[in-house]
Enzyme design. Structure first.
Site, PDB file in Angstrom:
ATOM      1  CD  GLN A 104      -2.714  -1.120   2.552  1.00  0.00           C
ATOM      2  OE1 GLN A 104      -3.153  -0.086   3.039  1.00  0.00           O
ATOM      3  NE2 GLN A 104      -2.888  -2.292   3.137  1.00  0.00           N
ATOM      4  CG  ASP A 126       2.004  -3.131  14.861  1.00  0.00           C
ATOM      5  OD1 ASP A 126       0.972  -2.451  15.002  1.00  0.00           O
ATOM      6  OD2 ASP A 126       2.105  -4.303  15.272  1.00  0.00           O
ATOM      7  CB  ALA A 127      -0.989   1.340  14.561  1.00  0.00           C
ATOM      8  CD  GLU A 144     -13.897   3.175   7.136  1.00  0.00           C
ATOM      9  OE1 GLU A 144     -14.352   4.317   6.921  1.00  0.00           O
ATOM     10  OE2 GLU A 144     -14.077   2.235   6.350  1.00  0.00           O
ATOM     11  CG  HIS A 148      -7.882  -3.822  10.181  1.00  0.00           C
ATOM     12  ND1 HIS A 148      -8.588  -4.965   9.931  1.00  0.00           N
ATOM     13  CD2 HIS A 148      -8.144  -2.990   9.137  1.00  0.00           C
ATOM     14  CE1 HIS A 148      -9.265  -4.826   8.789  1.00  0.00           C
ATOM     15  NE2 HIS A 148      -9.015  -3.646   8.301  1.00  0.00           N
TER      16      HIS A 148
HETATM   17  C1  SAM Z   1      -9.880   0.406   5.955  1.00  0.00           C
HETATM   18  S1  SAM Z   1      -8.174   0.659   5.643  1.00  0.00           S
HETATM   19  C2  SAM Z   1      -8.077   2.438   5.872  1.00  0.00           C
HETATM   20  C3  SAM Z   1      -6.942   3.037   5.094  1.00  0.00           C
HETATM   21  C4  SAM Z   1      -6.820   4.557   5.198  1.00  0.00           C
HETATM   22  N1  SAM Z   1      -6.768   5.018   6.563  1.00  0.00           N
HETATM   23  C5  SAM Z   1      -7.934   5.239   4.463  1.00  0.00           C
HETATM   24  O1  SAM Z   1      -8.778   5.815   5.145  1.00  0.00           O
HETATM   25  O2  SAM Z   1      -7.925   5.220   3.238  1.00  0.00           O
HETATM   26  C6  SAM Z   1      -7.322   0.017   7.090  1.00  0.00           C
HETATM   27  C7  SAM Z   1      -5.823   0.231   7.050  1.00  0.00           C
HETATM   28  O3  SAM Z   1      -5.216  -0.139   8.294  1.00  0.00           O
HETATM   29  C8  SAM Z   1      -3.938  -0.706   8.003  1.00  0.00           C
HETATM   30  N2  SAM Z   1      -3.480  -1.476   9.176  1.00  0.00           N
HETATM   31  C9  SAM Z   1      -4.023  -2.601   9.692  1.00  0.00           C
HETATM   32  N3  SAM Z   1      -3.344  -3.007  10.789  1.00  0.00           N
HETATM   33  C10 SAM Z   1      -2.348  -2.104  10.994  1.00  0.00           C
HETATM   34  C11 SAM Z   1      -1.326  -1.958  11.979  1.00  0.00           C
HETATM   35  N4  SAM Z   1      -1.194  -2.814  13.003  1.00  0.00           N
HETATM   36  N5  SAM Z   1      -0.474  -0.916  11.864  1.00  0.00           N
HETATM   37  C12 SAM Z   1      -0.587  -0.036  10.845  1.00  0.00           C
HETATM   38  N6  SAM Z   1      -1.537  -0.116   9.885  1.00  0.00           N
HETATM   39  C13 SAM Z   1      -2.420  -1.131   9.955  1.00  0.00           C
HETATM   40  C14 SAM Z   1      -4.235  -1.544   6.773  1.00  0.00           C
HETATM   41  O4  SAM Z   1      -3.086  -1.969   6.103  1.00  0.00           O
HETATM   42  C15 SAM Z   1      -5.098  -0.569   5.968  1.00  0.00           C
HETATM   43  O5  SAM Z   1      -4.325   0.312   5.232  1.00  0.00           O
END
Ligand code: SAM
Length: 280
Positions: A104, A126-127, A144, A148
């Protein structure tokens, strides 16, 4: 650790590779629900959806209160749409997008071209273990994506640590009514998870959980906005997109979104909310 490669992103990336115009217009920049100030005005077309997705970003950016000269972190930044939007509207911003999925980020780097006075960087991570020093950012956005993350507690602790005093965290999440919690607990079953195209999801954070998360992390709960009625046309748009046959293979994925979301949103069992928190 979250699923690095979420199945719905495998699908979106494959459609973008195939130059699927509908997916490019609706989910090529933002991968989140749309916001319609007047839900009755929704037209269920790709361009209308793209505008509504941009509007959701604008609502959240307004809530976080971005100012020129600030340092901003967009956690779970997807294809970089929120940073692209800020880059188009502000000067003198230092913006970092963080995502767990390097694929991404590659797309984000290719679509966001920083304007002269802005600085943009996309970082893999990682967040829940933010790779930044203490007190690095004035604003943090998490659009959003928190459902996750492996732990909201860890993310809140990390957000507190990397925010400067006076800094603000704003996020969007699906917030359940306490009445819906037992059904969510049943939904934890492993066999159900296997049917799920969305990777690990946790929709169990009620408003009282958010109050507790803020308190434990040392943040003040600033604003909560229930915008469920404004996002409901999203389901109708996705349904219309499927009927137009943009991609037959998408049916199962999108049908499960529809089944899960629309009825729960209408009944108030699972609300789409914008939340913000301030570091004292
Ligand atoms: C529904 S998408 C939203 C993407 C973006 N924020 C948007 O609004 O277009 C969820 C995002 O969370 C990311 N994600 C999931 N787990 C994560 C983590 N532990 N750390 C960072 N990013 C994460 C995914 O890769 C994805 O890009």
């Amino acid at each position: 650790m979250s699923d690095v490669r979420l199945p719905y992103f495998d699908f979106l990336l494959s459609q973008l590779d195939k130059k699927n115009a509908a997916v490019e217009t609706s989910f090529g920049r933002h991968v989140h629900w749309g916001y319609w100030a007047d839900p009755a005005s929704a037209r269920y077309e790709d361009e209308d959806y793209g505008r509504a997705a941009e509007q959701l970003t604008l609502e959240l950016c307004q809530m976080v209160g971005v100012k020129e000269g600030e340092k901003l972190l967009d956690v779970g930044c997807g294809f970089g749409g929120t940073i692209a939007s800020l880059n188009e509207r502000f000067d003198n911003l230092d913006m970092t997008g963080l995502n767990i999925d390097e694929r991404q980020l590659e797309r984000a780097r290719s679509i966001v071209v920083p304007r002269a006075s802005n600085r943009v960087e996309f970082v893999q991570g990682d967040a829940c273990k933010l790779p930044f020093p203490d007190a690095s950012f004035d604003r943090i956005l998490a659009v959003e994506c928190i459902f996750h993350f492996p732990s909201r507690d860890d993310f809140f602790r990390e957000a507190f640590r990397v925010l400067k005093p006076g800094g603000v965290l704003a996020l969007s999440d699906f917030v359940p009514s306490p009445l819906f919690l037992p059904a969510l607990w049943i939904g934890r079953a492993k066999w159900l998870k296997k049917l799920n195209d969305f990777g690990d999801l946790n929709f169990e954070a009620t408003f009282s959980v958010y109050e507790r998360l803020a308190r434990d992390a040392g943040l003040e709960f600033a604003v909560r906005r229930n915008i469920t009625r404004n996002i409901l046309p999203t389901y109708g748009y996705i349904e219309a997109m499927l009927k137009r046959g943009s991609d037959k293979g998408a049916g199962l994925i999108f049908k499960s979104i529809l089944a899960m979301g629309r009825g729960l949103g209408k009944s108030g069992l699972l609300n789409y909310c914008l939340l913000s928190f301030r570091k004292p």
